[in-house]
Design an enzyme around this catalytic site. Sequence first.
Site, PDB file in Angstrom:
ATOM      1  N   HIS A 359      -3.114   5.525  57.292  1.00  0.00           N
ATOM      2  CA  HIS A 359      -4.449   4.951  57.098  1.00  0.00           C
ATOM      3  C   HIS A 359      -4.996   5.154  55.693  1.00  0.00           C
ATOM      4  O   HIS A 359      -6.159   4.842  55.443  1.00  0.00           O
ATOM      5  CB  HIS A 359      -5.460   5.578  58.058  1.00  0.00           C
ATOM      6  CG  HIS A 359      -5.202   5.289  59.503  1.00  0.00           C
ATOM      7  ND1 HIS A 359      -5.757   4.210  60.154  1.00  0.00           N
ATOM      8  CD2 HIS A 359      -4.450   5.923  60.412  1.00  0.00           C
ATOM      9  CE1 HIS A 359      -5.364   4.212  61.419  1.00  0.00           C
ATOM     10  NE2 HIS A 359      -4.566   5.244  61.592  1.00  0.00           N
ATOM     11  N   LYS A 553     -21.086   2.642  56.647  1.00  0.00           N
ATOM     12  CA  LYS A 553     -19.752   3.251  56.650  1.00  0.00           C
ATOM     13  C   LYS A 553     -19.908   4.684  56.156  1.00  0.00           C
ATOM     14  O   LYS A 553     -20.980   5.056  55.686  1.00  0.00           O
ATOM     15  CB  LYS A 553     -18.795   2.477  55.735  1.00  0.00           C
ATOM     16  CG  LYS A 553     -19.394   2.183  54.355  1.00  0.00           C
ATOM     17  CD  LYS A 553     -18.492   1.339  53.510  1.00  0.00           C
ATOM     18  CE  LYS A 553     -18.521  -0.140  53.854  1.00  0.00           C
ATOM     19  NZ  LYS A 553     -17.287  -0.662  54.393  1.00  0.00           N
ATOM     20  N   ARG A 554     -18.833   5.480  56.261  1.00  0.00           N
ATOM     21  CA  ARG A 554     -18.932   6.833  55.720  1.00  0.00           C
ATOM     22  C   ARG A 554     -19.311   6.799  54.249  1.00  0.00           C
ATOM     23  O   ARG A 554     -19.023   5.836  53.554  1.00  0.00           O
ATOM     24  CB  ARG A 554     -17.576   7.563  55.887  1.00  0.00           C
ATOM     25  CG  ARG A 554     -17.337   8.116  57.260  1.00  0.00           C
ATOM     26  CD  ARG A 554     -18.365   9.145  57.666  1.00  0.00           C
ATOM     27  NE  ARG A 554     -18.159  10.418  57.008  1.00  0.00           N
ATOM     28  CZ  ARG A 554     -17.701  11.512  57.593  1.00  0.00           C
ATOM     29  NH1 ARG A 554     -17.406  11.506  58.882  1.00  0.00           N
ATOM     30  NH2 ARG A 554     -17.557  12.634  56.921  1.00  0.00           N
ATOM     31  N   LYS A 559     -15.929   4.028  48.385  1.00  0.00           N
ATOM     32  CA  LYS A 559     -16.605   2.923  49.086  1.00  0.00           C
ATOM     33  C   LYS A 559     -17.778   2.376  48.268  1.00  0.00           C
ATOM     34  O   LYS A 559     -18.312   1.328  48.538  1.00  0.00           O
ATOM     35  CB  LYS A 559     -17.087   3.389  50.459  1.00  0.00           C
ATOM     36  CG  LYS A 559     -15.932   3.795  51.398  1.00  0.00           C
ATOM     37  CD  LYS A 559     -16.462   4.217  52.747  1.00  0.00           C
ATOM     38  CE  LYS A 559     -15.390   4.812  53.646  1.00  0.00           C
ATOM     39  NZ  LYS A 559     -14.598   3.784  54.353  1.00  0.00           N
ATOM     40  N   THR A 661     -12.899  -1.898  58.978  1.00  0.00           N
ATOM     41  CA  THR A 661     -13.053  -2.634  60.241  1.00  0.00           C
ATOM     42  C   THR A 661     -14.509  -3.075  60.403  1.00  0.00           C
ATOM     43  O   THR A 661     -14.783  -4.027  61.135  1.00  0.00           O
ATOM     44  CB  THR A 661     -12.637  -1.770  61.451  1.00  0.00           C
ATOM     45  OG1 THR A 661     -13.214  -0.471  61.307  1.00  0.00           O
ATOM     46  CG2 THR A 661     -11.136  -1.657  61.563  1.00  0.00           C
ATOM     47  N   LYS A 665     -16.277  -6.545  62.023  1.00  0.00           N
ATOM     48  CA  LYS A 665     -17.383  -6.582  62.996  1.00  0.00           C
ATOM     49  C   LYS A 665     -18.532  -7.418  62.447  1.00  0.00           C
ATOM     50  O   LYS A 665     -19.108  -8.254  63.148  1.00  0.00           O
ATOM     51  CB  LYS A 665     -17.886  -5.155  63.275  1.00  0.00           C
ATOM     52  CG  LYS A 665     -16.874  -4.299  64.006  1.00  0.00           C
ATOM     53  CD  LYS A 665     -17.206  -2.809  63.902  1.00  0.00           C
ATOM     54  CE  LYS A 665     -15.975  -1.981  64.243  1.00  0.00           C
ATOM     55  NZ  LYS A 665     -16.017  -0.612  63.732  1.00  0.00           N
TER      56      LYS A 665
HETATM   57  C1  F58 Z   1      -9.800   4.742  57.793  1.00  0.00           C
HETATM   58  N1  F58 Z   1      -9.468   6.123  57.629  1.00  0.00           N
HETATM   59  C2  F58 Z   1      -9.594   3.936  56.524  1.00  0.00           C
HETATM   60  N2  F58 Z   1      -9.779   8.372  58.032  1.00  0.00           N
HETATM   61  O1  F58 Z   1     -10.322   4.519  55.464  1.00  0.00           O
HETATM   62  C3  F58 Z   1     -10.067   2.521  56.783  1.00  0.00           C
HETATM   63  O2  F58 Z   1      -9.809   1.712  55.668  1.00  0.00           O
HETATM   64  C4  F58 Z   1      -9.339   1.951  57.981  1.00  0.00           C
HETATM   65  O3  F58 Z   1      -9.865   0.710  58.336  1.00  0.00           O
HETATM   66  C5  F58 Z   1      -9.454   2.882  59.166  1.00  0.00           C
HETATM   67  O4  F58 Z   1      -9.017   4.181  58.824  1.00  0.00           O
HETATM   68  C6  F58 Z   1      -8.644   2.421  60.347  1.00  0.00           C
HETATM   69  O5  F58 Z   1      -7.343   2.137  59.960  1.00  0.00           O
HETATM   70  C7  F58 Z   1     -10.201   7.082  58.214  1.00  0.00           C
HETATM   71  O6  F58 Z   1     -11.165   6.806  58.896  1.00  0.00           O
HETATM   72  C8  F58 Z   1     -10.416   9.482  58.463  1.00  0.00           C
HETATM   73  O7  F58 Z   1     -11.551   9.443  58.878  1.00  0.00           O
HETATM   74  C9  F58 Z   1      -9.648  10.792  58.382  1.00  0.00           C
HETATM   75  C10 F58 Z   1     -10.214  11.830  59.309  1.00  0.00           C
HETATM   76  C11 F58 Z   1      -9.480  13.165  59.192  1.00  0.00           C
HETATM   77  C12 F58 Z   1      -9.414  13.666  57.788  1.00  0.00           C
HETATM   78  C13 F58 Z   1      -8.896  12.627  56.845  1.00  0.00           C
HETATM   79  C14 F58 Z   1      -9.624  11.292  56.968  1.00  0.00           C
END
Ligand code: F58
Length: 813
Positions: A359, A553-554, A559, A661, A665
């Site tokens: 990811h 988003k986060r 971002k 994502t 949405k």
């Molecule tokens: C996200 N990753 C990607 N990681 O940033 C986003 O582009 C993508 O659409 C999504 O995954 C789904 O594929 C993500 O959310 C985390 O939150 C991890 C959590 C644990 C620590 C490292 C980051």
Amino acid sequence: MSQKKSETPLMDHNTFTVELEKHLRRELGTTPKRATAHDWWQALSLTLRDINLDQLQQSSLDESQQDRHVCYLSMEFLMGRLLGDALMNLGLYETAATLLQSHGVRISDVLDQERDMSLGNGGLGRLAACFMDSLANQNIPATGYGINYRYGLFRQAFVDGYQKEMPDVWREFGSPWETCRPSETVEIGLFGHMEMDRDGNNRWVPGKKLFGVPWDITIPSFGGQYVNRLRLWESLVGAYPIDLDKYNQGEYLEACRNLVDGDTISGVLYPEDSTPQGKDLRLIQQYFFTACSLKDIIRQHKQRGLPMGSLAKHYALQLNDTHPAIAIPELMRLLMDEEGMVWNQAWAITQEMCHYTNHTLLPEALEKWSASLLGRILPRHLQIIEMINYVFLNGEAKEQWGDNLEIIQKVSIFEELDNGDRMIRMANLSVIGSRRVNGVAALHSGLVKANLFPEFDTLYPGKLVNVTNGVTPRRWLAHCNPGLARLLDRNIGTDWRTDLDQLEKLTPLAESPDFLDAFANVRFKNKERLARLIEKECKVTVNPNALFDVQIKRLHEYKRQQLNLLHIISLYHEMLDNPDADHTPRVFVFGAKAAPGYVLAKQIILAINKIAQVINNDRRLDDRLKVVFLPDYRVSLAEQIIPAADLSEQISTAGFEASGTGNMKLGLNGALTIGTLDGANVEIAEAVGDDNIFIFGKTVDEIAALQQQGYNPYHYYESNPVLKRAIDSLMNGSFCQHKPDLLKPVAEDLMHRDQFMALADFESYREAQQEVSETFRKPRLWWRKAVLNTARLGRFSSDRSIADYAEKVWNSK
Ligand code: F58
């Protein structure tokens, strides 16, 4: 992939009423007359859970069925609220609403009782939740395996503009959706040492034993006929949680130590985003849920009377990022040490069963564990990982690259550090131990092949594939946007819920003024609703006729919320300079949590809040500009923001957002995207057409070139007066007169570091935003584009993603 939905609900009105009242009386000790909204929420949830449990036995748990069972291993499942979605899926929404109404209760008040199940950080966790929904809808037998965290992602409040974190007590007295299955408890080991047994075999003697207790949540398909389950593990200490000797000697705290240790493992979700923390508790969490899940799978396989040699034929493991990668050595250990297989046979099964989703490309986000730490917690696993690496380097790798040390060092699972320790690269382990590796959008998967794992792509042609992410249309359209759902039903029929390509039928309607009006009307109502929420949460009045410009988003530098902010400041200045010009009114809406330890991200939150305060109170603007930061961004809040968004901000630095994502949405609900050519934006642009999206900024190649030549943000600051003025106003205290230095850190970072090149994209972003403003002033044009977004984004259904996994990854259907 269309599924027929059931025309009649699984339970008729009368039985439903009887069951519901039974739960009210028996479980909650109340009556319909006395029940509070919370009681109704609990009783409704229990009633629906029961319906699902009955169906579960007849569908995915039916032992006679032959399909390969998918086990989705994920540290995170960001489920949100379950009741509204479940009522809709089971066709009981109207029934419940009418029944509640007859007792003088509003269904929306009941739905609002539910605390979000926030067992995830962001996209990765929400993707897992969407995938569970789609697996059920594709009738693929599946179990989601994860951790039953006692505390989910922190709740966020703002105090004087600063983010404040509070614990998320989401199920203080249990959740009605969770069913405990103590009879399926498993035991796992930790720590300890290796011993040689009488036959000369290596044996792991764990120093500590732990129990994993499963809690199940049912996941119904639309119509409710097919039901899968999510199985979340809770950690418990062994048979003697309290040391009675110590207790009797009065050492109460010490006596309960075991209890505390056992509890902490499933205690809290790590609140990190994008950078994993190398903490031993996290590794223990990873091993805990992975080992419990594998034990569970093997137990079921044996229960069905099937031989161990056929395990991979019946089960596919999907590793959601490298967090469950310890599954690879754990499966090897189980097959060899407990089932008596030889290395080659165990390895063949492991490689056949495991699949890994990547990811992220951010180097700092690729998990590595120190070998000494891992060896202390899991001594046998360290041995197995060393063996996997040995066999790999001396076999396939040597054959391919001979003694090319540079490549060998790169593909090795171990990275040698100068201090003598070694780091275990979980990504390399995952690629070597898996049958397929996938990225999450076409661009991202291309970069995974070209930049992250080029050597593995050469060594294993065809192993690295792409599966573009998707979102479930049940939650993210049907449930969250009932107004639009009704409009779609009237115009293109109802099948789009399970066959999202049906949305294409909207294309000709984009030319119908009546339809455009109806579409705009739905949006207006949604904006009015969001405006009420904003008033309540932020005490800011916004005009629903303004353009709602949304970034949710986060909070992360890549971002680029800071780029959005610079544009807001520039608009503010422009409005002050030309008060009489015909400015397009805008409401900027933010929702974002920053990792508690991520200092700059928190400073950006503070900056947005401070600037919002000044702008929102500046009467000179005539309400044409508002900035609101809704606190505690979470799934249920997203469900209210998304249907009301006009513009979707997807402005990450090209090459850094794996997919995104939220972009799907928002687009599906008819928001237009302003975005860079990053992640799934690229495919979204292809789908909607260049005229229906606002693309700006540097491409992946241009970003790389800029990096290569040495990026100097100060140059952009100096040469662009609009940008300079925006940054200067952050520097000089214009937005917080009492503490003029407060926002300096954000300004200084932008001028002197700007790791994600916001300044390099500023001018292009501003031009794109000007085009947005102009387009919004031509309603026919705007709404035509909006309708075409909804019409053309059907391919971003997670049903399609799951069909792709079944075909390209699991070979399951
Ligand atoms: C996200 N990753 C990607 N990681 O940033 C986003 O582009 C993508 O659409 C999504 O995954 C789904 O594929 C993500 O959310 C985390 O939150 C991890 C959590 C644990 C620590 C490292 C980051």
